[in-house]
Design a protein around this motif. Structure first.
Motif, short mmCIF file in Angstrom:
data_model
loop_
_atom_site.label_atom_id
_atom_site.label_comp_id
_atom_site.label_asym_id
_atom_site.label_seq_id
_atom_site.Cartn_x
_atom_site.Cartn_y
_atom_site.Cartn_z
N MET A 1 0.84 -1.18 0.00
CA MET A 1 0.00 0.00 0.00
C MET A 1 0.89 1.24 0.00
O MET A 1 1.76 1.39 0.84
CB MET A 1 -0.90 -0.03 1.24
N SER A 2 0.66 2.10 -0.96
CA SER A 2 1.58 3.21 -1.14
C SER A 2 1.35 4.35 -0.17
O SER A 2 2.25 5.14 0.09
CB SER A 2 1.48 3.73 -2.57
N LYS A 3 0.16 4.44 0.38
CA LYS A 3 -0.16 5.53 1.30
C LYS A 3 -0.93 4.98 2.48
O LYS A 3 -1.61 3.96 2.40
CB LYS A 3 -1.01 6.60 0.59
N GLU A 4 -0.84 5.70 3.58
CA GLU A 4 -1.65 5.31 4.74
C GLU A 4 -3.09 5.76 4.52
O GLU A 4 -3.33 6.88 4.05
CB GLU A 4 -1.10 5.98 6.01
N PRO A 5 -4.06 4.90 4.82
CA PRO A 5 -5.46 5.31 4.67
C PRO A 5 -5.75 6.52 5.54
O PRO A 5 -5.29 6.61 6.68
CB PRO A 5 -6.24 4.09 5.14
N LYS A 6 -6.53 7.43 5.00
CA LYS A 6 -6.87 8.63 5.76
C LYS A 6 -8.06 8.40 6.68
O LYS A 6 -8.06 8.80 7.84
CB LYS A 6 -7.18 9.77 4.79
N GLU A 7 -9.08 7.74 6.16
CA GLU A 7 -10.28 7.54 6.97
C GLU A 7 -11.06 6.33 6.50
O GLU A 7 -11.09 6.02 5.31
CB GLU A 7 -11.18 8.78 6.91
N GLN A 8 -11.67 5.65 7.45
CA GLN A 8 -12.55 4.56 7.08
C GLN A 8 -13.90 5.15 6.71
O GLN A 8 -14.47 5.97 7.44
CB GLN A 8 -12.72 3.56 8.21
N VAL A 9 -14.45 4.71 5.56
CA VAL A 9 -15.73 5.23 5.10
C VAL A 9 -16.85 4.20 5.20
O VAL A 9 -18.02 4.56 5.08
CB VAL A 9 -15.63 5.77 3.66
N GLY A 10 -16.49 2.93 5.43
CA GLY A 10 -17.56 1.95 5.53
C GLY A 10 -17.03 0.53 5.55
O GLY A 10 -15.84 0.29 5.73
N ILE A 11 -17.96 -0.42 5.36
CA ILE A 11 -17.61 -1.84 5.26
C ILE A 11 -18.38 -2.45 4.08
O ILE A 11 -19.44 -1.97 3.70
CB ILE A 11 -17.92 -2.62 6.55
N ILE A 12 -17.83 -3.52 3.54
CA ILE A 12 -18.50 -4.24 2.46
C ILE A 12 -19.63 -5.09 3.04
O ILE A 12 -19.41 -5.92 3.92
CB ILE A 12 -17.51 -5.16 1.71
N THR A 13 -20.85 -4.86 2.56
CA THR A 13 -21.99 -5.63 3.05
C THR A 13 -22.50 -6.64 2.03
O THR A 13 -23.25 -7.56 2.39
CB THR A 13 -23.15 -4.72 3.46
N ALA A 14 -22.14 -6.47 0.77
CA ALA A 14 -22.58 -7.42 -0.25
C ALA A 14 -21.58 -7.44 -1.40
O ALA A 14 -21.02 -6.40 -1.76
CB ALA A 14 -23.97 -7.08 -0.77
N ILE A 15 -21.37 -8.64 -1.92
CA ILE A 15 -20.52 -8.85 -3.10
C ILE A 15 -21.39 -9.56 -4.13
O ILE A 15 -21.90 -10.66 -3.88
CB ILE A 15 -19.29 -9.70 -2.76
N TRP A 16 -21.56 -8.94 -5.28
CA TRP A 16 -22.41 -9.49 -6.32
C TRP A 16 -21.59 -9.89 -7.54
O TRP A 16 -20.78 -9.12 -8.03
CB TRP A 16 -23.47 -8.48 -6.76
N GLN A 17 -21.85 -11.08 -8.02
CA GLN A 17 -21.22 -11.58 -9.25
C GLN A 17 -22.34 -11.88 -10.25
O GLN A 17 -23.30 -12.58 -9.93
CB GLN A 17 -20.43 -12.85 -8.94
N HIS A 18 -22.21 -11.35 -11.45
CA HIS A 18 -23.19 -11.58 -12.52
C HIS A 18 -22.47 -12.31 -13.66
O HIS A 18 -21.88 -11.66 -14.53
CB HIS A 18 -23.78 -10.25 -13.01
N VAL A 188 -21.51 -0.98 -0.13
CA VAL A 188 -20.80 -0.47 1.03
C VAL A 188 -21.80 0.17 2.00
O VAL A 188 -22.61 1.01 1.60
CB VAL A 188 -19.75 0.59 0.62
N ASP A 189 -21.73 -0.24 3.26
CA ASP A 189 -22.48 0.43 4.32
C ASP A 189 -21.56 1.47 4.92
O ASP A 189 -20.51 1.13 5.49
CB ASP A 189 -22.91 -0.58 5.38
#
Length: 285
Positions: A1-18, A188-189
């Protein structure tokens, strides 16, 4: 990872594959993101009898019945290996494998026009899209925007937030703004839980998901008529699109900054890896 994350914006609540373009997909607990996007997503499509035009519900009068079909894999694809067999089903009793000798005949009969199921994307394709803002119903061809190695419209990954769905529901409480209407890859929630079009501010930034995945967010996702169509248990509802038109018109860089109704964002993979349901999502500084 090239940079440190600045802020958490959420979490993954669903992964969809079509697996097949414009057909219903499946939810996954985890998925592999490669340089081509979510592994197994939009890897199959139906081509019309010309062999050049991709069948897509974006032209609903011709291909809207595709949304009555659901596609899955008999086993999940693996990076670097041959694409697995797809199974296509409907609530009306259709059940066919991509390897069955009569698959094209059965799908053609279901749709009422000749089609061929393929996982080989031609170098040049046509993808017709009904212009949702033109009362005359003009048709646009966006085939030149499609990814080169699969049948995705544009962008490796399509993301949508609960905040956007909540905001749309707040604007039109009687409408079902279900994530399935918008056919995202990742839902994303957001940490704030606010009702707002939060991902609009992600354009031009880099998202970090889980331990390693990094996505460059390039564009808001312009919406067509597909979210308004009947999709499984979800009824047809033109107010889905009209609500977006009223409340979230944005410039879309990929379309020369044309102002269009948008919900969600497109991202391109900078660094791949495995995404899990529940993974945190950050914005890099």
């Amino acid at each position: 990872m090239s940079k440190e994350p600045k802020e958490q914006v959420g979490i993954i609540t669903a992964i969809w594959q079509h697996p097949v373009k414009s057909m219903g997909g499946l939810k996954l607990e985890q998925a592999v993101l490669t340089n081509d996007g979510l592994l197994g997503d939009r890897c199959y499509a139906l081509m019309d009898e010309s062999g050049r035009k991709v069948a897509s519900a974006k032209l609903p009068e011709k291909w809207g019945e595709l949304l009555k079909l659901r596609a899955s894999f008999v086993e999940q694809p693996k990076k670097g290996e041959q694409l697995p067999v797809a199974r296509i089903t409907s609530t009306e009793g259709l059940d066919v494998l991509s390897t069955d000798g009569n698959v094209d005949d059965l799908l053609s009969a279901f749709l009422g026009r000749p089609v061929t199921l393929t996982s080989s994307r031609p170098d040049v394709v046509s993808l017709e899209r009904l212009d949702p803002l033109d009362p005359a119903g003009s048709i646009l061809d966006i085939g030149d925007l499609m990814l080169k190695n699969k049948f995705a419209d544009y962008g490796d990954v399509h993301l949508l937030t609960h905040s956007t769905l909540n905001k749309l529901t707040e604007c039109s409480p009687s409408v079902q703004f279900d994530e399935r209407r918008f056919r995202p890859n990742l839902v994303v929630d957001t940490v704030s839980g606010a009702s707002e079009f939060v991902e609009n501010a992600w354009v031009g930034k880099t998202l970090v998901i889980g331990d390693s995945v990094r996505l460059k967010i390039t564009d808001p996702t312009p919406r067509c008529s597909v979210p308004t169509l009947s999709n499984g248990a979800l009824p047809r509802d033109p107010h889905v699109l009209s609500t977006i038109v009223e409340h979230n018109m944005l410039e879309v860089p990929l379309l020369d900054n044309k102002v269009l109704p948008c919900a969600g964002v497109y991202g391109f993979v900078i660094q791949g890896g495995i995404v899990h349901k529940g993974d945190p999502v950050w914005i890099e500084s």
